[in-house]
Structure formats: structure tokens, C-alpha cells
Scaffold this motif. Sequence first.
Motif, PDB file in Angstrom:
ATOM      1  N   GLU A 107       0.633  -1.267  -0.084  1.00 24.50           N
ATOM      2  CA  GLU A 107      -0.540   0.076  -0.230  1.00 24.50           C
ATOM      3  C   GLU A 107       0.752   1.304   0.147  1.00 24.50           C
ATOM      4  O   GLU A 107       0.263   1.845  -1.017  1.00 24.50           O
ATOM      5  N   LYS A 108       2.106   1.276   0.714  1.00 24.21           N
ATOM      6  CA  LYS A 108       2.913   2.138   0.757  1.00 24.21           C
ATOM      7  C   LYS A 108       3.935   2.782  -0.559  1.00 24.21           C
ATOM      8  O   LYS A 108       3.458   3.077  -1.016  1.00 24.21           O
ATOM      9  N   ARG A 109       4.401   1.082  -1.380  1.00 26.73           N
ATOM     10  CA  ARG A 109       4.617   1.544  -2.750  1.00 26.73           C
ATOM     11  C   ARG A 109       4.137   2.210  -3.509  1.00 26.73           C
ATOM     12  O   ARG A 109       4.062   2.762  -4.683  1.00 26.73           O
ATOM     13  N   TYR A 110       2.590   1.596  -3.822  1.00 23.51           N
ATOM     14  CA  TYR A 110       1.629   2.124  -5.048  1.00 23.51           C
ATOM     15  C   TYR A 110       0.982   2.918  -4.838  1.00 23.51           C
ATOM     16  O   TYR A 110      -0.160   3.064  -4.990  1.00 23.51           O
ATOM     17  N   GLU A 111       0.525   3.599  -3.226  1.00 26.99           N
ATOM     18  CA  GLU A 111      -0.031   4.703  -2.920  1.00 26.99           C
ATOM     19  C   GLU A 111      -1.707   4.806  -2.689  1.00 26.99           C
ATOM     20  O   GLU A 111      -2.307   5.194  -3.267  1.00 26.99           O
ATOM     21  N   ILE A 112      -1.846   3.271  -1.919  1.00 24.11           N
ATOM     22  CA  ILE A 112      -3.150   2.587  -2.079  1.00 24.11           C
ATOM     23  C   ILE A 112      -3.561   3.061  -0.579  1.00 24.11           C
ATOM     24  O   ILE A 112      -2.629   2.815   0.029  1.00 24.11           O
ATOM     25  N   PRO A 113      -4.916   3.322  -0.693  1.00 23.76           N
ATOM     26  CA  PRO A 113      -5.624   4.704   0.561  1.00 23.76           C
ATOM     27  C   PRO A 113      -6.107   2.824   1.398  1.00 23.76           C
ATOM     28  O   PRO A 113      -6.769   3.491   2.182  1.00 23.76           O
ATOM     29  N   GLY A 114      -5.389   1.705   1.342  1.00 19.20           N
ATOM     30  CA  GLY A 114      -5.682   1.418   2.582  1.00 19.20           C
ATOM     31  C   GLY A 114      -7.516   0.792   2.170  1.00 19.20           C
ATOM     32  O   GLY A 114      -8.135  -0.374   2.813  1.00 19.20           O
ATOM     33  N   ASN A 115      -8.121   0.678   0.981  1.00 21.57           N
ATOM     34  CA  ASN A 115      -9.306  -0.016   0.366  1.00 21.57           C
ATOM     35  C   ASN A 115      -8.797  -1.513   0.330  1.00 21.57           C
ATOM     36  O   ASN A 115      -7.668  -2.506  -0.460  1.00 21.57           O
ATOM     37  N   ARG A 116      -9.491  -2.794   0.824  1.00 18.30           N
ATOM     38  CA  ARG A 116      -9.154  -3.457   0.151  1.00 18.30           C
ATOM     39  C   ARG A 116     -10.139  -4.252  -0.013  1.00 18.30           C
ATOM     40  O   ARG A 116     -11.473  -4.662   0.756  1.00 18.30           O
ATOM     41  N   LEU A 117      -9.882  -5.362  -1.409  1.00 24.88           N
ATOM     42  CA  LEU A 117     -11.370  -6.174  -2.267  1.00 24.88           C
ATOM     43  C   LEU A 117     -10.853  -7.905  -1.899  1.00 24.88           C
ATOM     44  O   LEU A 117      -9.230  -8.523  -2.347  1.00 24.88           O
ATOM     45  N   PHE A 118     -11.272  -8.730  -0.997  1.00 23.03           N
ATOM     46  CA  PHE A 118     -11.333 -10.116  -0.207  1.00 23.03           C
ATOM     47  C   PHE A 118     -11.576 -10.892  -1.593  1.00 23.03           C
ATOM     48  O   PHE A 118     -13.164 -10.582  -1.044  1.00 23.03           O
ATOM     49  N   TYR A 119     -11.315 -11.351  -2.601  1.00 28.34           N
ATOM     50  CA  TYR A 119     -12.634 -12.679  -3.654  1.00 28.34           C
ATOM     51  C   TYR A 119     -12.154 -13.817  -3.165  1.00 28.34           C
ATOM     52  O   TYR A 119     -10.705 -14.308  -2.724  1.00 28.34           O
ATOM     53  N   LEU A 120     -12.901 -14.308  -2.631  1.00 27.19           N
ATOM     54  CA  LEU A 120     -12.739 -15.704  -2.046  1.00 27.19           C
ATOM     55  C   LEU A 120     -13.309 -16.929  -3.357  1.00 27.19           C
ATOM     56  O   LEU A 120     -14.183 -17.562  -3.239  1.00 27.19           O
ATOM     57  N   ALA A 121     -12.107 -17.397  -3.425  1.00 27.16           N
ATOM     58  CA  ALA A 121     -12.912 -18.078  -4.742  1.00 27.16           C
ATOM     59  C   ALA A 121     -12.506 -19.600  -4.326  1.00 27.16           C
ATOM     60  O   ALA A 121     -11.347 -20.443  -4.952  1.00 27.16           O
ATOM     61  N   LEU A 122     -13.025 -19.718  -3.066  1.00 24.35           N
ATOM     62  CA  LEU A 122     -12.697 -20.768  -2.275  1.00 24.35           C
ATOM     63  C   LEU A 122     -14.120 -21.913  -1.929  1.00 24.35           C
ATOM     64  O   LEU A 122     -15.603 -21.297  -2.745  1.00 24.35           O
ATOM     65  N   ALA A 123     -14.537 -23.178  -1.872  1.00 21.59           N
ATOM     66  CA  ALA A 123     -15.299 -23.585  -0.992  1.00 21.59           C
ATOM     67  C   ALA A 123     -16.010 -22.755  -0.613  1.00 21.59           C
ATOM     68  O   ALA A 123     -15.521 -22.338   0.314  1.00 21.59           O
ATOM     69  N   PRO A 124     -17.265 -22.753  -0.092  1.00 22.08           N
ATOM     70  CA  PRO A 124     -18.313 -21.587   0.825  1.00 22.08           C
ATOM     71  C   PRO A 124     -18.097 -22.203   2.216  1.00 22.08           C
ATOM     72  O   PRO A 124     -17.919 -21.495   2.728  1.00 22.08           O
ATOM     73  N   ASP A 125     -17.505 -23.438   2.425  1.00 21.54           N
ATOM     74  CA  ASP A 125     -17.168 -23.543   3.545  1.00 21.54           C
ATOM     75  C   ASP A 125     -16.243 -23.216   4.213  1.00 21.54           C
ATOM     76  O   ASP A 125     -16.234 -23.721   5.742  1.00 21.54           O
ATOM     77  N   LEU A 126     -15.430 -22.665   4.034  1.00 26.09           N
ATOM     78  CA  LEU A 126     -14.397 -21.937   4.350  1.00 26.09           C
ATOM     79  C   LEU A 126     -14.236 -20.298   4.299  1.00 26.09           C
ATOM     80  O   LEU A 126     -13.859 -19.556   5.089  1.00 26.09           O
ATOM     81  N   PHE A 127     -15.654 -19.895   3.596  1.00 22.61           N
ATOM     82  CA  PHE A 127     -16.125 -18.670   3.928  1.00 22.61           C
ATOM     83  C   PHE A 127     -15.974 -18.182   5.527  1.00 22.61           C
ATOM     84  O   PHE A 127     -15.109 -16.687   6.019  1.00 22.61           O
ATOM     85  N   GLY A 128     -16.397 -18.789   6.211  1.00 19.86           N
ATOM     86  CA  GLY A 128     -16.443 -17.866   7.289  1.00 19.86           C
ATOM     87  C   GLY A 128     -15.536 -18.064   8.197  1.00 19.86           C
ATOM     88  O   GLY A 128     -14.668 -17.119   8.964  1.00 19.86           O
ATOM     89  N   THR A 129     -14.334 -19.200   8.341  1.00 17.25           N
ATOM     90  CA  THR A 129     -12.979 -19.355   9.122  1.00 17.25           C
ATOM     91  C   THR A 129     -11.214 -17.837   8.684  1.00 17.25           C
ATOM     92  O   THR A 129     -11.492 -17.278   8.397  1.00 17.25           O
ATOM     93  N   VAL A 130     -12.051 -18.137   6.740  1.00 15.92           N
ATOM     94  CA  VAL A 130     -11.756 -17.051   5.882  1.00 15.92           C
ATOM     95  C   VAL A 130     -11.661 -15.311   6.680  1.00 15.92           C
ATOM     96  O   VAL A 130     -10.992 -14.686   7.267  1.00 15.92           O
ATOM     97  N   SER A 131     -12.770 -15.291   6.793  1.00 18.05           N
ATOM     98  CA  SER A 131     -13.479 -13.955   7.779  1.00 18.05           C
ATOM     99  C   SER A 131     -13.635 -13.835   8.696  1.00 18.05           C
ATOM    100  O   SER A 131     -12.580 -12.954   9.462  1.00 18.05           O
ATOM    101  N   ARG A 132     -12.957 -15.036   9.628  1.00 16.70           N
ATOM    102  CA  ARG A 132     -12.533 -14.600  11.233  1.00 16.70           C
ATOM    103  C   ARG A 132     -11.112 -13.914  10.698  1.00 16.70           C
ATOM    104  O   ARG A 132     -11.126 -13.564  11.953  1.00 16.70           O
ATOM    105  N   ASN A 133     -10.627 -14.713  10.402  1.00 16.41           N
ATOM    106  CA  ASN A 133      -8.891 -14.590  10.421  1.00 16.41           C
ATOM    107  C   ASN A 133      -8.689 -13.354   9.963  1.00 16.41           C
ATOM    108  O   ASN A 133      -8.205 -12.980  10.297  1.00 16.41           O
ATOM    109  N   LEU A 134      -9.308 -13.563   8.872  1.00 17.71           N
ATOM    110  CA  LEU A 134      -8.769 -11.931   7.846  1.00 17.71           C
ATOM    111  C   LEU A 134      -8.903 -10.300   9.821  1.00 17.71           C
ATOM    112  O   LEU A 134      -8.509  -9.771   9.207  1.00 17.71           O
TER     113      LEU A 134
END
Length: 494
Positions: A107-134
Motif C-alpha cells: 500500500e505504501k509502495r503504490y500509494e493505495i489508501p487502505g482499500n481492500r477487496l477480498f475475493y474468495l474463490a474458495l469452497a463456501p465452507d471456508l468463508f466463515g474461517t477466512v472472514s474471522r481470520n481476516l
Amino acid sequence: LAAEGAVYFIFGATGDLARRKLFPALYSLYREGKLGRSFAIVGLARRPRTDEQFRDDVLESIREFCRYKPEEGGDWREFASRFSYHSLDIGNVEGMRRLNESTLELEKRYEIPGNRLFYLALAPDLFGTVSRNLRDGGMLESKGWHRLVIEKPFGYDYPSAERLNEEIRQVFREDEVFRIDHYLGKEMVQNIEVIRFANQFFEPLWNSNHIANVQITLAETVGVEERGAYYNKSGALRDMVQNHMLQMLTMIAMEPPSRLDPEDIRDEKVKVLRSIRRFASAEDVSRRVVRGQYAEGSAKGKTLPGYRQEESVPPDSTTETFFAARLFVDNFRWAGVPFYVRTGKRLPVKSTEIVIEFKNVPNNVLFARRQDLQPNLLVIRVNPMEGIYIKTNAKKPGNDMTIQPVVMEFCQSCLVGINTPEAYERLIYDAGRGDSTYFTRWDELAAAWQFVDPIAAAWRDRPDELAFYPAGTWGPERASGLLAEDGFRWWPVN
Ligand code: BG6
């Protein structure tokens, strides 16, 4: 208008969706300047890989699947330099912390203002775990926005969808969740609103006074290919009807929203979903729904295996590969108008079309009981051909008063030089701009499952009602019977 600067995280970066759809879509957006200048893309998966290896894979996927070719100009090197790979065990919070540190550097290198998009191309049973760990790994503490993009299957039925949603909602607000239905990203599906609301000669007729029936066909020639394990659990009902078919029906049936604002549009769509007549009993399902599975057949001189012979499909599977139904939208506008929907694998053509069949002219002295008079049709061609046509009646040139149907057509895909964006391109771009119009809101999803669940329950009670059809044909004959009972027929799909 470029999306605001952001880091795009692709979870499941070594998978098929990323390779076929997501990388090509990101590259097209880059080529069109829609990612802006400050962006970075991070591929995440468990297996170790260097940035170089990852960039080579991305290049290969773009060469194969993207409408822009990296050799044809554009700055591939610059684009590739924004791609990095991060090996991650998504169940591990420490890993997320490390990801956060490297993201801060990006973010520093490319002057990105902290916006983050998480695309979960994963099996849905992992959505909960990933969200919590994020969250627990500090990934949601940057000062910009945070958005979660997820793909179906959103659950297996209403209760499981609700559980999945609750897990996600412990971390993300509803307006931060972007649920993809790629049919909503298709050019002609988005065009339905314009065709309906920007043409004075359609909207006044768009109701039960003038429309005899609506037919929605989503036909595929492919079988289940290598997705047998997934498909066998889902079947056509969950794979196609719960999402794509109901979304198209909703776009056709919705009331004009008061503003073209995402929430107003989605409010109208939810109303339609809630107005679709529920199935009252298993008998009702048997009467109005046809459920089929392809058996061995042939197309273009080639023998095609039956569904039960496909890889990873049990030899006694009762999963449906074909679905047809007569539905009703019980509101003022649509009272009594049947909506016939059908979808299936191993049908004779690959084609998605919506046909609006208008009522006949009055049976008056002019044209009473004529055999050559056909109803007016408006046909919206969604996929793979894109366009619309209208079928009207006109006099056949000559001395007698013979009437013949004539077609007035706008063939969008025939236009030279037209390069319509892929659905995923549009949707990633919209998610990057925070426009959720063409994403499924939770209440839409809930209503769709509440409609689908009684069908699945009836089928569980009546497994013998599965009808077999030879691969390469239009499904069980009963699918035509559904319309014939009402005095209609399926209009041929091109
Ligand atoms: C997907 C289904 O959502 O849509 C697939 O899971 C199906 O089974 C696909 O083949 C069809 O999409 P399209 O865009 O090729 O019509």
C-alpha cells in the motif's frame, strides 16, 4: 471512471475460477484503465510458489482466456509487477498477520489508501474461517474500505445459507458483502431494464392484459465434465434455478424501481421473489415441475455417456440435470401469466433466451380462426448470441391475403468490432467501485432458497419421478406437456 485504488486479494489463486475468469478479467480492466493507477493484486493459496512462477501462470491464463492479448501492446510488465503471490494457510491467524504486514508495504509502495477487496474463490465452507481470520489477523484495520466478494453455492438450502450468512456477518456488514451471480453481469441481462423501461412500446404492454406467457430457457450442450462431485450434490435446481434462472425471471417481472439506485432495484427484485407462488405440496411439485437426468445419447454422430456414467457420479444417482417448471408471480401485474422456465445439461444447443409471448389479437371478423396468424414475440437473446428480436405478422407479398411472421432483429453479437466485457469483468469493476446493483442481497438469496426448498423436499419423497432423456435432446417429454396443458408450446431456441 476508474475504481478507487485498492489491493485485490484472490483467495484460491491456483484454482480454476481464478485462471479462467478472474485473472483475465483483471487484465482487461487494467487495459481499459479501470483499475486506476494505484492497485495491487495478491494471489493466495496454500502451495508454495514464487512471484515469478505465479506471474507465468497468470500470463498463460490471460493468453488463453482474455479478450485482450498481452502481446498486442498494453504494458504486461507493469501489470505483472503489481501481482504477487503469498502462500497462506487460511486457518492460521499468524499467516494473516504476515499477510497484513506485506500488504502495508504494498500500500505504501503504490500509494493505495487502505482499500481492500477480498475475493474468495474458495469452497463456501471456508468463508466463515477466512472472514474471522481476516479480522483476527488485523487485515480489516486499514483505514479504507473492506469488501468481501463470494461465489455460489451459498448454502445447500435455506438453513445452511442462513448459517453461512451469519458466520460472514459476524465480520462483514451486509453492504460489504458482494455475492456474485455471474448471470447478473451479462450484457443482455443488464439490458432487460433498458429494453423494458426505456421503450414506450413495451412497458404499457408488460402485464397480464397483453402477455400470454414468458419462457426462459438456459440450455447447455455440455455434460457435468469434471465437476461430477460438486454437481451431484447440487443438481440443476441448486446449480442454475436457485440463482441464474430466478434472477432472470426477476429482471423480467420486477416493477420499475423509483430510482436506478442499487437498493431500490434490489427492493423491487425481492418483492418479485416473494411473490412467486410457493409449491403447496408434493403433488403440486409433480404437477408443475419436471425433473430429468440425461441418459446415454448422441450428438453430431458422437455417442455421449449418460450422467450416471460420468466421472465421480454414483451409478444410481438421482440428481437432476434438467429442470422445467410452470411458475406464477402472484401480484397484480402478472396475475395468471405462466412463466415457463427450463434448464439442462446435454441439450441440443448452448443458448440462453427469454421469450415474451403476447396475447393474440381479438378473434374478430378480420382475422377470425386463421391458421396462419402467430402470436407476437419479443425474444431477448442472452448467451452466447446477444441481441433482441421481435416477431410480428405481415402480409405475404402476392395477391391473396396470406399472413406470415416477419422478424425484426437487432443482433448485437453480429456487430463488427464489438467487444462486450465478460460478466466477471463488470462485476469485479462494480465491486471495486462499491456498486452492488448486480449482486445478490441476503434477502434475495433467502427468498430464493425459501422457494427452492419445498421442491427439493418433494423430490426427496418421490425419487421415482425422475425422468430420463437421451443426451442431445430437449429433456423429458413432459417438459413440453407443461405448456401443452395450457395451450402453448416452447418456441424454438436458436
Ligand atoms: C454456472 C454453473 O454457474 O453457470 C455451471 O455452475 C454452468 O454448471 C454455468 O455451466 C453456465 O454459465 P454460462 O455463462 O456459460 O451460461
